[in-house]
Design an enzyme around this catalytic site. Sequence first.
Site, PDB file in Angstrom:
ATOM      1  N   SER A 266       0.841  -1.197   0.000  1.00  0.00           N
ATOM      2  CA  SER A 266       0.000   0.000   0.000  1.00  0.00           C
ATOM      3  C   SER A 266       0.871   1.240   0.000  1.00  0.00           C
ATOM      4  O   SER A 266       2.000   1.220   0.505  1.00  0.00           O
ATOM      5  CB  SER A 266      -0.904   0.030   1.234  1.00  0.00           C
ATOM      6  OG  SER A 266      -0.171   0.433   2.389  1.00  0.00           O
ATOM      7  N   ASP A 267       0.344   2.331  -0.577  1.00  0.00           N
ATOM      8  CA  ASP A 267       0.973   3.607  -0.313  1.00  0.00           C
ATOM      9  C   ASP A 267       0.670   3.958   1.139  1.00  0.00           C
ATOM     10  O   ASP A 267      -0.266   3.433   1.747  1.00  0.00           O
ATOM     11  CB  ASP A 267       0.465   4.683  -1.269  1.00  0.00           C
ATOM     12  CG  ASP A 267       1.457   5.820  -1.454  1.00  0.00           C
ATOM     13  OD1 ASP A 267       2.364   5.957  -0.606  1.00  0.00           O
ATOM     14  OD2 ASP A 267       1.327   6.574  -2.427  1.00  0.00           O
ATOM     15  N   TRP A 268       1.461   4.855   1.693  1.00  0.00           N
ATOM     16  CA  TRP A 268       1.392   5.150   3.117  1.00  0.00           C
ATOM     17  C   TRP A 268       0.075   5.882   3.437  1.00  0.00           C
ATOM     18  O   TRP A 268      -0.116   7.025   3.076  1.00  0.00           O
ATOM     19  CB  TRP A 268       2.604   5.964   3.533  1.00  0.00           C
ATOM     20  CG  TRP A 268       3.779   5.149   3.974  1.00  0.00           C
ATOM     21  CD1 TRP A 268       4.434   5.256   5.160  1.00  0.00           C
ATOM     22  CD2 TRP A 268       4.441   4.083   3.269  1.00  0.00           C
ATOM     23  NE1 TRP A 268       5.462   4.331   5.235  1.00  0.00           N
ATOM     24  CE2 TRP A 268       5.478   3.601   4.097  1.00  0.00           C
ATOM     25  CE3 TRP A 268       4.242   3.482   2.030  1.00  0.00           C
ATOM     26  CZ2 TRP A 268       6.314   2.554   3.721  1.00  0.00           C
ATOM     27  CZ3 TRP A 268       5.074   2.440   1.643  1.00  0.00           C
ATOM     28  CH2 TRP A 268       6.099   1.984   2.484  1.00  0.00           C
ATOM     29  N   GLY A 269      -0.838   5.145   4.089  1.00  0.00           N
ATOM     30  CA  GLY A 269      -2.153   5.688   4.385  1.00  0.00           C
ATOM     31  C   GLY A 269      -3.185   5.357   3.334  1.00  0.00           C
ATOM     32  O   GLY A 269      -4.283   5.924   3.345  1.00  0.00           O
ATOM     33  N   GLY A 270      -2.866   4.433   2.445  1.00  0.00           N
ATOM     34  CA  GLY A 270      -3.768   4.131   1.335  1.00  0.00           C
ATOM     35  C   GLY A 270      -4.771   3.028   1.606  1.00  0.00           C
ATOM     36  O   GLY A 270      -5.549   2.667   0.715  1.00  0.00           O
TER      37      GLY A 270
END
Length: 740
Positions: A266-270
Amino acid sequence: MMIRFKQLMVLSLSLLTAPSFSQSKGAVYLDDKKPIEERIEDALSRMTLEEKVAMCHAQSKFSSPGVPRLGIPEVWASDGPHGIRAEVYWDEWNTAGWTNDSCIAFPALTCLAATWNPEMSALYGKSIGEEARYRNKNMLLGPGVNIYRTPLNGRNFEYMGEDPYLASTMVVPYVQGVQSNGVAACVKHFALNNQEVDRDHINVNVSDRALYEIYLPAFKAAVQKGGSWAIMGSYNKYKGQHCCHNQYLLNDILRKEWGFDGVVVSDWGGVHDTKQAIYNGLDMEFGTWTNGLNWSASNAYDNYYLAIPFLKQLRSGEVKEEEVNKKVRNILRLIFRTTMNKNRPYGSFGTEEHALAGRKIAQEGIVLLQNNKNVLPIELSKVKKIAVIGENAVKKMTIGGGSSSLKVKYEQSPLAGLKERVGSQAEIIYAPGYESPAVAEQDVRNAKKPEQKIIDVEGLRNEAVSAAKKADVVLFFGGLNKNEYQDCEGSDRKEYGLPYAQDELIQALAKANPNLVVVLITGNAVAMPWAKDVPAIVEGWYSGTEAGNALASVLMGDVNPSGKLPFTIPVSLKDNSAIALGEYPGNGKEQTYNEGIFVGYRWSDKQKIKPLFSFGHGLSYTSFAYGKVNIDKPKLAANDQLTVSVKVKNTGKRSGYEVVQLYISDLKSSLPRPIKELKGFKKVLLNAGEEQVVSFTIDKEALQFFDDSKHEWVAEPGKFEALIGASSTDIRGKVTFELQ
C-alpha cells in the site's frame, strides 16, 4: 525511542546470518539450492497465525516484521525513486540524525525519461540499487510511472512523461538494474494517480480503452518485461474502490492478466477497509492514518486494517487462513529474492562512481529547447563577463518536494558548477533577481517556519538588470522549486506560469542584454510568454547531486545536448486535454477522464494545436539530415515482422547524439485512433560527417489498439504509415505498408 530503533536494527542485521535454531536445522526454507516455491511452502507451514498476520502490516514507518523465531528477517523499504532517504525515527517522519546516511541524489525521473536512452535507465537502476543495498534496504519505493496527464500535477517530476511507450521502454532497465542488487523495485503508483489534489479519495472514471492504452502499459512492462518484485497501490479510487485494495486492478489485471507473482504494497495511508484489504489483492499495509507527509498517528500498528482486525476474523473463522497464506507467500517470495539471497552483492553508497553516473544521466537528459543565433555553447574566448541571475542558481533542489526529499552527501549548484568550470577564464557575477518565500525544512523534528521577510521584488529585479547590462552573456536560472504548490507531493500547482514574478524579470533581462539564456529548473512544463524574446532556452530539470556540473558542461559545450522532451509543452493550459475538457481536478469526489486516449501529443495532433515545444523535441549543437525512409516489404502478415530503416547523417562540425523516433499511423480504423503513436526510438551517436542506417522492427503488436467492447487487443487489417521524425511534429519521412 532511538535506543529501541538501534536495537531492532541490530536484530535485523543479525538475522542475515544463517540461524542456528535447532528446530530449523536442515529446513527446506533455509536451503537456497531448493526452488523458491518449495522454500515458501516450508516456511509457511512452520509459522503461527499471529506470525503470518504480523508480516502483513508495518511495525514502523518503513519496516514490517519478519519471523525471528525462524530466522526470517524484516522487510525494510526506502523512498525513493531519486535517492535513498535518510533514516527516520522508528515512529516518525523526522530524520533520526544519523551521520552516515547522506546519499547521492540522482536526477528526477523526468530527466531520466528525457535521455530517451535505456542504457541510462539501466545505469540509474544499477546505481541507486547499489545505494539501497548498502543501506540494507530490500525494497526501493520506486520508480514512478504515472502518466503526465496535466502540467499542474505536483508530482510529475517523479514520473516518466506522457507517452506509454516511452515510459514502458525506460522503466524496464531501471527495474532490472535495481533488482540486480537483490533489492526489489516497487513500481508506483498503481494506478491512475495523475494528480495530487484530492488524491486520497478522488474516484477516477476512465474508459477501459484509455486505461489499457495509456495508463497501464508502463506497469505491465515493469511486471512482464522488467520482472518487478513489488508494486505499490495508489491513493485514489477506481470503480469506487481504493486502488490499494482494488479487485479490478490488483486481482483481475495485475495477478490474473499479467501473472504478477510479487508483493503488493500500500501507499502510506492508502488502506481504508479490512475486508477489501483481505480479498482485493493487497499484501502489505504501510502508513495507515498518515498522509505520507506530515499527518501521523503514533504506535498504531496493531490497529492497522491488516493487523488485529484481520487476526480476529481469521481466529473466528469468518476469514479462511488461506487468505493470509496468499499474502505471506508473496512476502516470503520477496524476502527470499532479497534479504535471504546469500549471493546478492554488498552494494556501495555515496560514491564518486554514483555521482558521476548521475552527472552522465543529467547530461543526456538536459534539453536544448531553443538556440537562436547560436548563443550556446558559450565560447570563453569571446566572453569575459557572465551574469548569473536567479534564485535557482543557488537553491537546493534535493530537499523538499515530499517523499522524494533527500539528505545528500553534496549538491553542486548551477552557480558553483559554472564557477568551477569557468575558473579564471571569465568573471562571473551573481544576482538573485527574485526570491521565493522561506519554508521550514522538511522532516526535521520541531522545525519552525522561518520568519517571513518582505521581498523587495523591484529592488531584486533592478539589481539583476544592472548586472545583465554589464555582462557579455546572461544565464538566468529560474523555473519552479520543491515548495508546496510547485513541484511537490501533496499539492498541485495553482498556475501554469512561473511563480515569483519571473516572467517580468525575464522580459526585463531580455531588454537589457540580447545574449540571454533561460535555464529552467523544473520537473514540469511552464508557460513561456517571453519565448520569442529570448534567444536560448534550456530545460535543466532537477538533476541531483551533480546538477551544477552537468549544466555547466552543456552550457560551455563540453557536452553536446541530446535530451528530448518526454512531454508536450503547450502554449497555454487550455491546450492541454485534461484542462480543455473541463474535468480536472474533479468535483472533490469524482473525476472523469473525458479526453480518453487523447493525452499529450495525441490531443495536440487531433485538435491541430501547435505546441510551444513538442513531445520528443530537443536540439543539438550539431545538425542531422535524414534520408529516405525505406521498408523491407510492403505487406505484413499477422505473425510476421517488417523493418523500417532510414539513413541519418551528422551534417555539423562536432559529434552528437540524435534520437530517431518511429511513429505509427493507422490510416483507417473502426474506432477513433490518434493521428500517430510512438512505437520505437533509438539514440545514436554520430561523429561529424558520419552516416548510419537506423532500423526499427515492426510487428502486429505495434499496430494494435484496445477494443473495450471485446476486452482485447486488436490489429485491424489495412493500411498503415510508419513515420520517422526528430520529434512528434518534426517528421522527416514516412512510408506506407499494409497489414494483411
